[in-house]
Write an enzyme that holds these catalytic residues in place. Structure first.
Site, PDB file in Angstrom:
ATOM      1  N   GLU A 145      -3.038 -25.109  -1.416  1.00 20.41           N
ATOM      2  CA  GLU A 145      -1.683 -24.732  -1.024  1.00 20.41           C
ATOM      3  C   GLU A 145      -0.890 -25.916  -0.492  1.00 20.41           C
ATOM      4  O   GLU A 145       0.344 -25.969  -0.630  1.00 20.41           O
ATOM      5  CB  GLU A 145      -1.725 -23.614   0.023  1.00 20.41           C
ATOM      6  CG  GLU A 145      -0.367 -23.127   0.508  1.00 20.41           C
ATOM      7  CD  GLU A 145       0.542 -22.644  -0.614  1.00 20.41           C
ATOM      8  OE1 GLU A 145       1.766 -22.846  -0.509  1.00 20.41           O
ATOM      9  OE2 GLU A 145       0.033 -22.073  -1.612  1.00 20.41           O
ATOM     10  N   HIS A 159      -0.954 -28.993  -1.689  1.00 19.52           N
ATOM     11  CA  HIS A 159      -0.371 -29.622  -2.879  1.00 19.52           C
ATOM     12  C   HIS A 159       0.786 -28.789  -3.428  1.00 19.52           C
ATOM     13  O   HIS A 159       1.847 -29.323  -3.781  1.00 19.52           O
ATOM     14  CB  HIS A 159      -1.426 -29.764  -3.989  1.00 19.52           C
ATOM     15  CG  HIS A 159      -2.584 -30.636  -3.650  1.00 19.52           C
ATOM     16  ND1 HIS A 159      -3.865 -30.160  -3.529  1.00 19.52           N
ATOM     17  CD2 HIS A 159      -2.658 -31.968  -3.416  1.00 19.52           C
ATOM     18  CE1 HIS A 159      -4.687 -31.161  -3.245  1.00 19.52           C
ATOM     19  NE2 HIS A 159      -3.974 -32.264  -3.167  1.00 19.52           N
TER      20      HIS A 159
END
Length: 310
Positions: free
Chosen positions: A37, A39
């Protein structure tokens, strides 16, 4: 629909220039894959700032020393594409090169970038790939993670320069969990006159406070619970500063006691100026408290910014 995947650097450059010819702005989110999450939050931010976004997925052998096992870095390329498909809306492409250190020489020794097998080695291995041009941000790379990983940041700066030259983005986004890396890239862009805006994004955390990292999957359940001592001790230190406790030695000792008391092995705890990354003894202006610690075989990093003006 899954995003388009581009594997050839010339094709990537051609795509970017076609987008630019249409008047579109380009964002870049460099990753080594196994997306979480944190990224994805960078990708969302890039989509809000630019017309199209390139997500690079490339495990960079240039930032691993010969003693570090690059082949154990987690990979799930198909899963990464599925995650990106859920949020891209057709505005994301993936750059997944086979090897950015291939100049027609020793290709059999290198990482293929897509998890398709082959022996993975570091670019700094003696007699390895023939690559000998490196970018160094000499002062900022020396402390913090640079002490225990002396080739890491030259590998990061070099691969990011390569990506900038291939993708030619307008904006590039980096997470502040890797605080030293973010500052190094900022300085490199300034010093080398890249026409790219570098955006640092706040740390993405799990619900219990653990900083998101691709390495978290390697923690046992017990190690993961113990690793929470890092984020908790950082929050305690920030609260202590708010109460007027600004002696850095005392704050660092408090964090070390919390991490060691949870069976962690401390690599470093440092309190440094946010811009210069130089250590301070008393908090009188903006600082960042940086921690690196081992839990089992997993090395985790985390930090917290403290913005004060005394």
């Amino acid at each position: 629909m899954e995003p388009e995947v581009i594997r050839d650097k010339d094709s990537m450059r051609k795509w970017s220039r076609a987008m630019r010819s249409q008047g579109k702005t380009i964002g870049l989110v460099p990753t080594m894959g196994y997306l979480h999450e944190g990224h994805l939050s960078l990708v969302r931010q890039s989509l809000a700032l630019t017309d199209v976004t390139v997500v690079s997925i490339y495990v960079n052998p240039g930032q691993f020393s010969p003693t570090e096992d690059l082949s154990t870095y987690p990979s799930d390329f198909s899963g990464d594409l599925t995650k990106l498909a859920a949020l891209s809306g057709g505005k994301v492409v993936v750059f997944n090169p086979k090897n950015l250190y291939d100049y027609g020489g020793e290709t059999k020794k290198i990482n293929d970038g897509g998890g398709n097998g082959g022996r993975v080695v570091s670019c700094v291995e003696e007699g390895g790939l023939g690559h000998e041009t490196w970018i160094r941000v000499e002062r900022l790379e020396k402390g913090l993670c640079g002490k225990s990983r002396p080739v890491f940041f030259r590998g990061v700066a070099t691969i990011v320069t390569k990506l900038f030259n291939i993708v030619e983005p307008d904006v590039a986004l980096f997470g502040k969990k890797d605080y030293q890396q973010w500052r190094i890239i900022q300085r490199m862009v300034r010093d080398l006159n890249f026409g790219i805006e570098i955006v640092g994004s706040d740390i993405a955390r799990e619900k219990d406070g653990l900083a998101m990292s691709s390495r978290n999957v390697r923690l046992s359940d017990e190690e993961r619970q113990r690793a929470l001592s890092i984020s908790r001790s950082l929050a305690m230190a920030k609260a202590s500063v708010a109460e007027g406790k600004t002696n850095c030695a005392e704050l660092k000792d408090m964090i070390i006691q919390q991490v060691v008391g949870s069976a962690g092995r401390v690599d470093y705890v440092e309190i440094v100026d946010q811009e210069t990354l130089e250590g301070v003894e008393e908090i009188k202006s903006g600082v960042v408290i940086c921690v690196a610690a081992w839990f089992g075989t997993v090395r985790l990093i985390d930090n917290i910014e403290i913005n004060v003006s005394l």
